[in-house]
Structures are given as structure tokens and as C-alpha cells.
Design a protein around this motif. Structure first.
Motif, PDB file in Angstrom:
ATOM      1  N   ALA A  64      -0.346 -11.556 -14.943  1.00  0.00           N
ATOM      2  CA  ALA A  64      -1.721 -12.062 -14.909  1.00  0.00           C
ATOM      3  C   ALA A  64      -2.575 -11.265 -13.921  1.00  0.00           C
ATOM      4  N   ILE A  65      -2.032 -10.993 -12.742  1.00  0.00           N
ATOM      5  CA  ILE A  65      -2.785 -10.206 -11.758  1.00  0.00           C
ATOM      6  C   ILE A  65      -2.975  -8.776 -12.254  1.00  0.00           C
ATOM      7  N   ALA A  66      -1.953  -8.225 -12.919  1.00  0.00           N
ATOM      8  CA  ALA A  66      -2.067  -6.864 -13.453  1.00  0.00           C
ATOM      9  C   ALA A  66      -3.168  -6.779 -14.508  1.00  0.00           C
ATOM     10  N   VAL A  67      -3.260  -7.790 -15.358  1.00  0.00           N
ATOM     11  CA  VAL A  67      -4.326  -7.814 -16.373  1.00  0.00           C
ATOM     12  C   VAL A  67      -5.696  -7.870 -15.702  1.00  0.00           C
ATOM     13  N   TYR A  68      -5.805  -8.692 -14.670  1.00  0.00           N
ATOM     14  CA  TYR A  68      -7.073  -8.786 -13.936  1.00  0.00           C
ATOM     15  C   TYR A  68      -7.462  -7.436 -13.331  1.00  0.00           C
ATOM     16  N   GLY A 162      -2.462  -1.277  -7.603  1.00  0.00           N
ATOM     17  CA  GLY A 162      -2.248  -2.663  -8.006  1.00  0.00           C
ATOM     18  C   GLY A 162      -1.131  -2.795  -9.023  1.00  0.00           C
ATOM     19  N   MET A 163      -1.033  -1.839  -9.955  1.00  0.00           N
ATOM     20  CA  MET A 163       0.041  -1.899 -10.953  1.00  0.00           C
ATOM     21  C   MET A 163       1.412  -1.723 -10.303  1.00  0.00           C
ATOM     22  N   ILE A 164       1.507  -0.801  -9.362  1.00  0.00           N
ATOM     23  CA  ILE A 164       2.773  -0.621  -8.642  1.00  0.00           C
ATOM     24  C   ILE A 164       3.154  -1.917  -7.925  1.00  0.00           C
ATOM     25  N   GLY A 165       2.179  -2.526  -7.254  1.00  0.00           N
ATOM     26  CA  GLY A 165       2.451  -3.771  -6.539  1.00  0.00           C
ATOM     27  C   GLY A 165       2.844  -4.901  -7.471  1.00  0.00           C
ATOM     28  N   CYS A 166       2.160  -5.022  -8.611  1.00  0.00           N
ATOM     29  CA  CYS A 166       2.483  -6.093  -9.564  1.00  0.00           C
ATOM     30  C   CYS A 166       3.859  -5.885 -10.188  1.00  0.00           C
ATOM     31  N   GLY A 167       4.190  -4.644 -10.509  1.00  0.00           N
ATOM     32  CA  GLY A 167       5.517  -4.379 -11.056  1.00  0.00           C
ATOM     33  C   GLY A 167       6.613  -4.704 -10.060  1.00  0.00           C
ATOM     34  N   PHE A 168       6.397  -4.320  -8.810  1.00  0.00           N
ATOM     35  CA  PHE A 168       7.371  -4.627  -7.756  1.00  0.00           C
ATOM     36  C   PHE A 168       7.514  -6.138  -7.596  1.00  0.00           C
ATOM     37  N   ALA A 192       4.254 -14.699  -2.303  1.00  0.00           N
ATOM     38  CA  ALA A 192       4.841 -13.358  -2.331  1.00  0.00           C
ATOM     39  C   ALA A 192       4.246 -12.484  -3.430  1.00  0.00           C
ATOM     40  N   VAL A 193       4.018 -13.056  -4.615  1.00  0.00           N
ATOM     41  CA  VAL A 193       3.507 -12.236  -5.723  1.00  0.00           C
ATOM     42  C   VAL A 193       2.103 -11.703  -5.427  1.00  0.00           C
ATOM     43  N   PRO A 194       1.131 -12.555  -5.065  1.00  0.00           N
ATOM     44  CA  PRO A 194      -0.180 -11.988  -4.716  1.00  0.00           C
ATOM     45  C   PRO A 194      -0.129 -11.081  -3.498  1.00  0.00           C
ATOM     46  N   ALA A 195       0.775 -11.366  -2.557  1.00  0.00           N
ATOM     47  CA  ALA A 195       0.871 -10.499  -1.378  1.00  0.00           C
ATOM     48  C   ALA A 195       1.300  -9.093  -1.778  1.00  0.00           C
ATOM     49  N   HIS A 196       2.322  -8.976  -2.623  1.00  0.00           N
ATOM     50  CA  HIS A 196       2.757  -7.652  -3.086  1.00  0.00           C
ATOM     51  C   HIS A 196       1.653  -6.962  -3.882  1.00  0.00           C
ATOM     52  N   VAL A 253      -1.658 -14.406   3.516  1.00  0.00           N
ATOM     53  CA  VAL A 253      -1.937 -14.052   2.119  1.00  0.00           C
ATOM     54  C   VAL A 253      -3.441 -14.030   1.862  1.00  0.00           C
ATOM     55  N   ILE A 254      -4.146 -15.012   2.388  1.00  0.00           N
ATOM     56  CA  ILE A 254      -5.599 -15.070   2.176  1.00  0.00           C
ATOM     57  C   ILE A 254      -6.288 -13.880   2.839  1.00  0.00           C
ATOM     58  N   VAL A 255      -5.837 -13.512   4.040  1.00  0.00           N
ATOM     59  CA  VAL A 255      -6.410 -12.329   4.706  1.00  0.00           C
ATOM     60  C   VAL A 255      -6.156 -11.080   3.870  1.00  0.00           C
ATOM     61  N   GLY A 256      -4.926 -10.939   3.358  1.00  0.00           N
ATOM     62  CA  GLY A 256      -4.612  -9.780   2.525  1.00  0.00           C
ATOM     63  C   GLY A 256      -5.445  -9.734   1.257  1.00  0.00           C
ATOM     64  N   ILE A 257      -5.626 -10.891   0.631  1.00  0.00           N
ATOM     65  CA  ILE A 257      -6.444 -10.945  -0.583  1.00  0.00           C
ATOM     66  C   ILE A 257      -7.885 -10.564  -0.272  1.00  0.00           C
ATOM     67  N   TYR A 258      -8.398 -11.067   0.840  1.00  0.00           N
ATOM     68  CA  TYR A 258      -9.782 -10.751   1.213  1.00  0.00           C
ATOM     69  C   TYR A 258      -9.958  -9.248   1.448  1.00  0.00           C
ATOM     70  N   LEU A 259      -9.016  -8.640   2.172  1.00  0.00           N
ATOM     71  CA  LEU A 259      -9.113  -7.201   2.436  1.00  0.00           C
ATOM     72  C   LEU A 259      -9.006  -6.399   1.140  1.00  0.00           C
ATOM     73  N   ALA A 260      -8.108  -6.835   0.255  1.00  0.00           N
ATOM     74  CA  ALA A 260      -7.936  -6.114  -1.005  1.00  0.00           C
ATOM     75  C   ALA A 260      -9.187  -6.206  -1.869  1.00  0.00           C
ATOM     76  N   LEU A 261      -9.769  -7.389  -1.952  1.00  0.00           N
ATOM     77  CA  LEU A 261     -10.975  -7.546  -2.768  1.00  0.00           C
ATOM     78  C   LEU A 261     -12.161  -6.793  -2.158  1.00  0.00           C
ATOM     79  N   LYS A 262     -12.205  -6.751  -0.843  1.00  0.00           N
ATOM     80  CA  LYS A 262     -13.266  -5.982  -0.186  1.00  0.00           C
ATOM     81  C   LYS A 262     -13.108  -4.488  -0.478  1.00  0.00           C
ATOM     82  N   ALA A 263     -11.875  -3.992  -0.418  1.00  0.00           N
ATOM     83  CA  ALA A 263     -11.618  -2.586  -0.746  1.00  0.00           C
ATOM     84  C   ALA A 263     -11.946  -2.307  -2.205  1.00  0.00           C
ATOM     85  N   LYS A 264     -11.579  -3.224  -3.066  1.00  0.00           N
ATOM     86  CA  LYS A 264     -11.865  -3.069  -4.496  1.00  0.00           C
ATOM     87  C   LYS A 264     -13.364  -2.989  -4.742  1.00  0.00           C
TER      88      LYS A 264
END
Length: 523
Positions: A64-68, A162-168, A192-196, A253-264
């Protein structure tokens, strides 16, 4: 004596004949043997279905995250074949990481005791787990995708990372969830899944910038160190075995998601700027300057292999030579200059319903974020889609873990309190949906407002969500009821999406009318 399933029963036939009895078609005990076979078959089927459900629970979040992530690449979508390869490479990266993780405590003599003390836990978390896993992701991304000619835009780092992280995350999740069960699967789906996945996005962010930078080593090192710190901090808390460790884990996890979305978002602006830039350049070898190239043309030529990052360009309005690599690097962080506002593409209502059902309702968070993002970018609203989505996540998911901790450890469980709490959580979801729909309705014209049953949709969503949350697990045909309620909830969002599609279609028509050329002037 005959062997096989019917062996003992057939032996009874032989004994009957020896005693002078008439032979029978069905030997004594055949009914009990058949019942036993049926029980064995039913048990096998139950175990198989349970394994399939666990496998689905393990695989669905990462996909699901990979599709997004894949559909976030709006301006220059990557070839699906390479995207799938990235996912597979990420899954394969699990195995060398596992080997290192098992060898690390053995080399130090900590086998079975790496978390006996806090300092051992931290060392193992950072250098035994985080370093191994993130270095493997980095290696597979750098070795197999980084130099590909389809990696022609800084935003491509977000996609492939993101694909590498989702596959892992998916491969690791299969190993944990199938053996540990549903509770582990649900917990890892939220942690763990969103964190990776988002660690992969952050790594891809630095790699996307590094490829178009004259000094890539510094950015590559920064990216690897950043994700190791995030991952190591997460694992240090997770391995501490503290009863309250789930709360800082959610925070990380929330901090990581925020940083990732900001980078995106930053690299998304770069990709959009490249798409709509009107600046033109000439190849240095093209002395006649017959073929001006826009940034979009250059990006397409890079993908097709007609240009290289080292090729030199000359701008139309000047003589300063610049390489494509340096030109791409200069676009990072700049605001896009859009020729005309373009409404977002139509997202079919049927697809919303399918995705909502396949993700057991978790697609709501992606749908929520995408609509806020679409209105923010098209209407130039001063809102933060990532922050609002994180607030939705925090107020609708984390309270369940707090509630479980309270009634699981400190306070006796009360069914009435449980029902009230679940209805309250359904109300919180409905409030977030109401705020979004109220904003959307504000942009509708009068006819669209009359046709849009906002109150009814919010009420239906609240009612179905409440029923889902208070549905007893021991009810007959539980999964049938659950799937039916999920489809009803997804149907509510599909109706909203249909009204949104009509609105965006009207916006597209109005935009086409404004930019259409008028009739020729009469002389």
C-alpha cells in the motif's frame, strides 16, 4: 494388511469373511474414519486460511505504501518494471542484513545477552541492526538503480528509495508476522513497516540530490548517517523491553514520517519546476543553435539516453556554459513556476473503494492526505497536509494502544467503557472527515453544494465506523460482517470521490475555456 487410509477397515472385511459372514461394501468403522478424515481436512484448511490471512496482513501495508509512493510521481512517472525491481531488491536486501545481525553479537561474545545492559542494547541497535539494514538498502539502491538512465530527476530518488524500503519492510514483515501472529502484524503495520518505508524515502532524498550534485559523497554520507540515527533510535527503544516503550516508538515513527514527507514535498517542487519551466538551452555542440531544449525536453532526453549528465548546455539568453548535472542541482529547492494551474487528475471512485477494502480501511489516511494536498497545491491554501494527516493518525490510532495499556495492566476491563471508547474513536474519525468535507464543499458552486449530502455522508461514516469497532470477534460470520462494513465505509468515500471528480472536471473545463484561443480578429 492393506496400508493407507482405509487399511484397518479393510482388514475387518477379511476377518468377517474368515468368520463366514457375508461381505459388506462398507467395512465396520468407516463412518468414524471418514469423520476423522473430514476433521483433518478442516483443520488443514483452517490453518491454511489462517496462514493466508497472516501473509496478507504482512504484505498489504508495504505494498500500500509502495503504491502511494509510485503514484506520487506525477510529472515524470517511473517505468513500472524498474519500480518493481526496486521493490524486489529491497526484499532481497533483508538476507545479508540478517546474516550481519546474527554475526554481530557472536563476534562480540554477546550471543543471547545483547540487551542485558542499556549500553549493549544501544550498541547492538545502532551498529548491529540499524547499520546493517540501512547499509544494505543503501548498497542495493546505489549499485542497481542509482546509475540507471531512468534515474533522471531528483524526485526519482524518493520513488526508488521508497521502493527499496517497502520491499525490505515487506520481506521482514513476512518473517515476523507469519510466525508471531496477528498482534505482531497489526503492531508492525503501524510502526516498523512505515519506519522502513520512510527511512527509504529519506535515504532516496539524499541520493536524489547527490546524483545531481558536483560533490555527491557528502550528501550520500549524510543520507546514510541520518537514516542510521533514526533507525538506531527506534531499535534502541524497541529492544529496551520497557512496558511504556510503545509511546516513544510511535513518536519516532511520526518524526520519521514528517521528515520523509517534507523531503518528498521539496523534491516534488523540483520535479514540477522542471516540468513547467520555460527556460530554453542549447547543446554546446549545436553551434547553429537550431534545437532549443526546455528542462522537460532535457529530462526526457536523459531517460532515452540521448543526453548525459556531463553534457554541456548554453542558455538561450547567455553564453555561460553549464552541465546538465549542475543545472539539475540548481533547480533543487526552488519554487516551481507553473504556466497554468492544472487540476489534479481524476481518481476513479471505484479505485477508492477497492483500495479501501484491500487495506482494511487504512487507505483512508492516504485518501485524506491526497485531498488536502490537491486543494493546497491548486488553491494555494496555507495548510499543511502532512501535519493534518499525522494529527488524524495520532488521534485515531495511538489512543487504542494507550487504552489497551490502561485496561490491560492497571484497570479491570469494563465492556461498557470499551464500547464507549470505540464509539468515541469513531466520532474522532468523523470529525476529521467533516472538517475535510466542509473545506471541499466551500469550493463547490451552488448546484454542487445542493447535490453534495455532506451531513449524511459523515453520519453514515460515523455509524459504520462505530459498528466496525464494537463488532464482537466471536460473532457468527465475523469476517463477512467485517468485510461488509468495510465496503460500506469505502462506499462513503467513493461517493465523496465521485463528487470531487465532478468538481475537478468542471474546473478543467473552465481552465480550457480561459486558455482557448479566441476567434480571429476582423480587419
Amino acid at each position: 494388511m492393506q496400508t493407507g487410509f482405509w487399511g484397518p477397515a479393510h482388514q475387518s472385511v477379511i476377518e468377517y469373511r474368515a468368520m463366514g459372514h457375508r461381505s459388506t461394501k462398507n467395512p465396520p468403522g468407516w463412518r468414524e474414519l471418514r469423520r476423522q478424515r473430514w476433521r483433518q481436512t478442516a483443520t488443514f484448511h483452517a490453518r491454511a486460511m489462517d496462514t493466508l490471512r497472516l501473509l496478507y496482513l504482512a504484505v498489504a501495508p508495504g505494498i500500500a505504501i509502495a503504491v502511494y509512493i509510485h503514484y506520487s510521481d506525477r510529472w515524470d512517472p517511473e517505468p513500472k518494471k524498474l519500480v518493481i525491481k526496486g521493490f524486489i531488491w529491497g526484499a532481497l536486501a533483508v538476507f545479508p542484513a540478517m546474516f550481519y545481525e546474527e554475526a554481530f553479537p557472536k563476534v562480540l561474545g554477546w550471543e543471547g545477552s545483547f540487551n542485558d545492559t542499556w549500553w549493549r542494547t544501544i550498541i547492538y541497535a545502532f551498529f548491529g541492526v540499524a547499520l546493517a539494514e540501512e547499509a544494505c538498502k543503501f548498497f542495493f539502491l546505489k549499485e542497481f538503480i542509482y546509475e540507471d538512465q531512468n534515474f533522471n530527476d531528483p524526485f526519482d530518488g524518493i520513488v526508488y528509495g521508497g521502493m527499496i524500503g517497502c520491499g525490505f519492510a515487506t520481506m521482514e514483515n513476512i518473517m515476523y508476522v507469519v510466525s508471531a501472529g496477528y498482534e505482531t502484524g497489526i503492531l508492525r503495520m503501524l510502526t516498523a513497516v512505515p519506519a522502513h518505508a520512510f527511512d527509504g524515502i529519506i535515504l532516496g532524498y539524499f541520493m536524489g540530490k547527490a546524483k545531481f550534485c558536483p560533490n555527491p559523497k557528502k550528501l550520500l554520507t549524510q543520507g546514510l548517517v541520518t537514516v542510521i540515527i533514526l533507525h538506531g533510535t527506534y531499535d534502541s527503544v524497541a529492544m529496551s523491553n520497557l512496558s511504556w516503550s510503545i509511546y516513544p516508538i510511535f513518536g519516532i515513527v511520526i518524526v520519521g514520517i514528517y521528515l520523509a514527507l517534507k523531503a518528498k514535498r521539496e523534491l516534488e517542487k523540483t520535479s514540477k519546476r522542471i516540468e513547467f519551466s520555460s527556460k530554453e538551452y542549447f547543446l554546446l555542440e549545436d553551434t547553429g543553435k537550431k534545437e532549443p531544449l526546455t528542462l522537460k525536453d532535457i529530462r526526457n532526453a536523459l531517460r532515452e539516453g540521448r543526453l548525459k549528465l556531463e553534457d554541456l548546455l548554453v542558455p538561450r539568453t547567455g553564453d555561460r556554459k553549464i552541465s546538465i548535472r549542475a543545472l539539475w542541482g540548481s533547480q533543487i529547492g526552488l519554487e516551481p513556476r507553473v504556466r497554468a494551474k492544472t487540476p489534479p487528475r481524476v481518481w476513479p471512485a471505484k479505485r477508492v473503494l477497492i483500495f479501501y477494502a484491500l487495506t482494511f480501511g487504512f487507505y483512508f489516511y492516504f485518501w485524506f492526505h491526497r485531498n488536502y494536498r490537491n486543494f493546497m497545491s491548486y488553491k494555494k491554501l496555507n495548510i499543511d497536509p502532512e501535519l493534518r494527516t499525522l494529527a488524524l493518525f495520532a488521534f485515531t490510532i495511538i489512543p487504542f494502544f494507550i487504552y489497551e495499556a490502561i485496561f490491560g495492566e492497571w484497570v479491570p476491563f469494563d465492556p461498557a467503557v470499551g464500547i464507549s471508547f470505540n464509539i468515541l474513536m469513531a466520532g474522532v474519525e468523523a470529525v476529521f472527515l467533516f472538517v475535510l468535507l466542509r473545506m471541499i464543499r466551500g469550493f463547490f458552486n451552488e448546484d454542487q453544494k445542493k447535490a453534495f449530502p455532506m451531513g449524511l455522508l459523515v453520519l453514515m461514516f460515523f455509524a459504520v465506523s462505530s459498528l466496525r469497532k464494537i463488532l464482537p470477534g466471536d460473532i457468527a460470520f465475523y469476517w463477512g460482517w467485517e468485510c461488509g462494513l468495510i465496503l460500506l465505509q469505502g462506499g462513503v468515500l467513493a461517493v465523496v470521490q465521485k463528487h470531487l471528480n465532478d468538481y475537478w472536471a468542471l474546473e478543467r473545463e473552465q481552465l480550457a475555456d480561459t486558455i482557448a484561443p479566441g476567434p480571429p480578429a476582423k480587419h
